[in-house]
Design an enzyme around this catalytic site. Structure first.
Site, PDB file in Angstrom:
ATOM      1  N   GLU A  90      -7.561   7.583 -41.040  1.00 44.29           N
ATOM      2  CA  GLU A  90      -6.508   6.622 -41.349  1.00 44.29           C
ATOM      3  C   GLU A  90      -5.236   7.379 -41.734  1.00 44.29           C
ATOM      4  O   GLU A  90      -5.216   8.610 -41.800  1.00 44.29           O
ATOM      5  CB  GLU A  90      -6.952   5.668 -42.454  1.00 44.29           C
ATOM      6  CG  GLU A  90      -8.126   4.795 -42.039  1.00 44.29           C
ATOM      7  CD  GLU A  90      -8.515   3.785 -43.090  1.00 44.29           C
ATOM      8  OE1 GLU A  90      -7.848   3.742 -44.149  1.00 44.29           O
ATOM      9  OE2 GLU A  90      -9.479   3.032 -42.879  1.00 44.29           O
TER      10      GLU A  90
ATOM     11  N   HIS B 193       0.734  -3.021 -48.260  1.00 43.26           N
ATOM     12  CA  HIS B 193       0.077  -2.689 -47.001  1.00 43.26           C
ATOM     13  C   HIS B 193       0.984  -3.129 -45.868  1.00 43.26           C
ATOM     14  O   HIS B 193       1.511  -4.240 -45.878  1.00 43.26           O
ATOM     15  CB  HIS B 193      -1.282  -3.387 -46.883  1.00 43.26           C
ATOM     16  CG  HIS B 193      -2.162  -2.782 -45.841  1.00 43.26           C
ATOM     17  ND1 HIS B 193      -1.947  -2.961 -44.496  1.00 43.26           N
ATOM     18  CD2 HIS B 193      -3.254  -1.974 -45.944  1.00 43.26           C
ATOM     19  CE1 HIS B 193      -2.871  -2.295 -43.813  1.00 43.26           C
ATOM     20  NE2 HIS B 193      -3.672  -1.688 -44.671  1.00 43.26           N
TER      21      HIS B 193
ATOM     22  N   ARG C 160       1.646   5.023 -46.090  1.00 39.52           N
ATOM     23  CA  ARG C 160       1.783   3.568 -46.143  1.00 39.52           C
ATOM     24  C   ARG C 160       3.172   3.101 -46.549  1.00 39.52           C
ATOM     25  O   ARG C 160       3.688   2.122 -46.016  1.00 39.52           O
ATOM     26  CB  ARG C 160       0.754   2.987 -47.123  1.00 39.52           C
ATOM     27  CG  ARG C 160      -0.618   2.835 -46.525  1.00 39.52           C
ATOM     28  CD  ARG C 160      -1.562   2.181 -47.497  1.00 39.52           C
ATOM     29  NE  ARG C 160      -2.858   1.965 -46.866  1.00 39.52           N
ATOM     30  CZ  ARG C 160      -3.925   1.523 -47.514  1.00 39.52           C
ATOM     31  NH1 ARG C 160      -3.834   1.271 -48.816  1.00 39.52           N
ATOM     32  NH2 ARG C 160      -5.064   1.334 -46.898  1.00 39.52           N
TER      33      ARG C 160
ATOM     34  N   HIS D 233      -0.508  -4.909 -52.025  1.00 38.68           N
ATOM     35  CA  HIS D 233      -1.888  -4.506 -51.757  1.00 38.68           C
ATOM     36  C   HIS D 233      -2.573  -3.821 -52.932  1.00 38.68           C
ATOM     37  O   HIS D 233      -3.723  -4.117 -53.225  1.00 38.68           O
ATOM     38  CB  HIS D 233      -1.891  -3.571 -50.546  1.00 38.68           C
ATOM     39  CG  HIS D 233      -3.248  -3.171 -50.069  1.00 38.68           C
ATOM     40  ND1 HIS D 233      -4.217  -4.094 -49.749  1.00 38.68           N
ATOM     41  CD2 HIS D 233      -3.801  -1.928 -49.841  1.00 38.68           C
ATOM     42  CE1 HIS D 233      -5.308  -3.464 -49.345  1.00 38.68           C
ATOM     43  NE2 HIS D 233      -5.092  -2.153 -49.411  1.00 38.68           N
TER      44      HIS D 233
ATOM     45  N   ARG E 187      -0.925   5.596 -52.887  1.00 40.61           N
ATOM     46  CA  ARG E 187      -2.370   5.801 -52.714  1.00 40.61           C
ATOM     47  C   ARG E 187      -2.713   6.183 -51.279  1.00 40.61           C
ATOM     48  O   ARG E 187      -2.253   5.553 -50.328  1.00 40.61           O
ATOM     49  CB  ARG E 187      -3.128   4.519 -53.090  1.00 40.61           C
ATOM     50  CG  ARG E 187      -4.641   4.631 -52.900  1.00 40.61           C
ATOM     51  CD  ARG E 187      -5.347   3.410 -53.416  1.00 40.61           C
ATOM     52  NE  ARG E 187      -5.095   2.233 -52.613  1.00 40.61           N
ATOM     53  CZ  ARG E 187      -5.782   1.891 -51.522  1.00 40.61           C
ATOM     54  NH1 ARG E 187      -6.743   2.687 -51.075  1.00 40.61           N
ATOM     55  NH2 ARG E 187      -5.522   0.779 -50.885  1.00 40.61           N
TER      56      ARG E 187
END
Length: 521
Positions: free
Chosen positions: A114, A228, A276, A334, A369
């Site tokens: 990811e 997100h 992100r 998120h 994160r």
């Protein structure tokens, strides 16, 4: 208020972090009470975790480098060492050996990659990993002879005096009741209720953070709210909307704007697999500039690789494998990277108060994160905090607060209207991009709202009112931290221009002030 209940360890919250803490405390010989607002597993944020759980695959140094780089250099190296050093063992011992979770690939795992991971290291079960981890965990705890589970139960306040916590006041449908404990573990999840579009369940009202803050606990990094980038943005995309996992982009899906152009290569060299915060800001800007953003899944076999996500899209009238429309997406709140400041055992600045999971600031995430580390953090810190909490002896003698119900109950629409005001402020002023003047206005508006709620709470006691107050306290903490931090890092991004998609100052201020006038007692 009725006579207090007593337990060795009180855990508030039933996501993976709370379950891990309860399990470890019980295995260490403590009697555990697990209180949760949830009546079903899907009311926990952990249930909706899609991408999976990252492990080190025998190379903790590489994993550590990725965590720190994604954090924009603000992660605590000692905390990251704990995370990556215990990752493989915790997942194997608890999730695979004890709970029997069957990750994709079985004995020959299919590791996914990811955003911001340098290599594939993520274990997953389709795009529904959280569900396959949380459900068996709850089932195991429900049969444990040292664990009592209280469902549909909200925590209103901590029992605290002179810096020592001795339990909490819980509401279980009737009058509030004090539950005294030698140690209290907060595992209450995130703050999604503070924003209109969120991947969190509606129960994510920041209760643990608010209770800890009101009791004097130290908090940190509250300004780092992660959005997100790819939440479903079609019909029904409000609170609790589902996200399109980063694993989909990891398999080759592309982001396109309203003109059909792929835009991420112009924002970051890693394109769709950039961190992100970068992808979220890019999606927000392209939506504002061209009207929409879609996730193009034509480069992969979407229905085969992600059957549950495909089914969820089709249920909402979007078939991503017909035509070239793609899946409409938008950023959504998120994850809170900050929270109650804790050490590597989950201990807060208050004696006998622990915090784990999203409500805790362990130092692992810094300003942003890394994908698929939240379940791992919950598992590792949950195990550590549960063991530490079980070692606490004796229940502190702390007086329970008094509660009044001298005024009539509030109208059913009261909480909805107040939440609407709160979310408008947070969306417009404390979102993906923030301006100094907007943050100052947000702090002022939220202080006014908190003052109103405090006045109501003096003469009324209800779960909905306390949840609303928790959301307001938490939102105010985020806004204050964001206003105080003038440096853009990670998911805290300061700008001199109006944030993308924001209304005018006059629109927002009028909405908030008009709402205050219109609210009925």
């Amino acid at each position: 208020m009725t006579m207090a209940h007593t337990t060795d360890v009180l855990v508030v919250g039933s996501g993976l972090a709370g379950c891990a803490a309860a399990r470890s405390a019980a295995e260490a010989g403590a009697d555990v009470t697990l209180a949760t607002k949830a009546e079903r597993p899907e009311q926990s944020s952990s249930y909706w975790a899609q991408g999976g759980i990252a492990v080190s695959r025998g190379d903790p140094a590489a994993f550590k480098d990725d965590v720190i780089e994604a954090s924009d250099g603000l992660a605590d190296p000692e905390a990251v060492d704990v995370l990556v050093g215990e990752a493989d063992t915790a997942v194997r011992e608890v999730l695979i050996d004890e709970l029997g979770v069957s990750f994709d690939g079985g004995a020959d795992p299919e590791y996914a990659r990811e955003a911001a991971h340098s290599e594939p290291r993520i274990l997953h079960v389709d795009a529904a990993t959280g569900r396959h981890v949380l459900v068996p965990f709850l089932e195991r705890l429900s049969g444990h002879d040292r664990v009592e589970i209280l469902e549909d139960t909200a925590a209103l306040e901590l029992l605290c005096a002179e810096g020592r916590v001795g339990g909490a006041v819980l509401a279980r449908g009737g009058d509030p009741e004090p539950y005294r404990a030698a140690a209290t573990v907060l595992a209450t999840g995130g703050i999604g209720a503070c924003y209109e579009r969120t991947t969190n369940p509606a129960t994510a009202t920041g209760d643990g953070i608010a209770m800890a803050a009101l009791s004097g606990a130290e908090l940190a990094d509250m300004e780092y709210v992660q959005f997100h980038p790819t939440a479903f943005a079609g019909d029904g995309a409000g609170t609790g909307t589902f996200l399109l996992s980063e694993a989909v982009r990891g398999e080759g899906a592309l982001l396109r704007n309203g003109d059909g152009e792929r835009f991420m290569p112009s924002y970051h060299e890693d394109a769709e697999l950039a961190p992100r915060d970068v992808v979220a800001r890019a999606v927000g800007r392209e939506r504002a500039r061209t009207g929409r953003v879609t996730l193009d899944v034509s480069p992969l076999s979407f229905a085969e690789s992600f059957p549950e996500l495909h089914a969820a899209c089709v249920e909402r009238g979007v078939d991503p494998e017909t035509g070239d429309a793609g899946i409409p997406v938008a950023p959504a709140e998120h994850f809170l990277c900050g929270g109650i400041d804790v050490d590597t055992r989950g201990r807060s600045s208050l004696d006998r108060l622990f915090a784990v999971g999203e409500c805790a600031r362990t130092g692992v995430h810094g300003a942003n994160r890394l994908a698929s580390t939240s379940l791992l953090e919950a598992l590792v810190w949950g195990r550590r905090a549960g063991n530490a909490a079980a070692a606490c002896q004796g229940v502190p003698d702390v007086d329970a607060p008094g509660f009044r119900d001298s005024d009539p109950a509030l109208a059913d629409s009261f909480a909805d209207e107040k939440l609407r005001r709160l979310r408008r402020v947070m969306d417009e002023r404390v979102g993906i991009e923030r301006m100094a003047a907007g943050l100052d206005r947000a702090v002022s508006a939220l202080r006014r709202l908190k003052g109103e709620l405090d006045a109501y709470a003096r003469t009324r006691t209800s779960r909905s009112l306390y949840e609303l107050r928790s959301a307001c306290v938490t939102a105010l903490l985020v806004a204050r931290a964001a206003a105080a931090n003038e440096e853009s890092r990670g998911c805290h991004y300061r700008t001199e221009e109006p944030p993308v998609g924001a209304g005018t100052d006059a629109d927002v201020d009028h909405d908030v002030d008009a709402g205050a006038d219109a609210d009925a007692d």
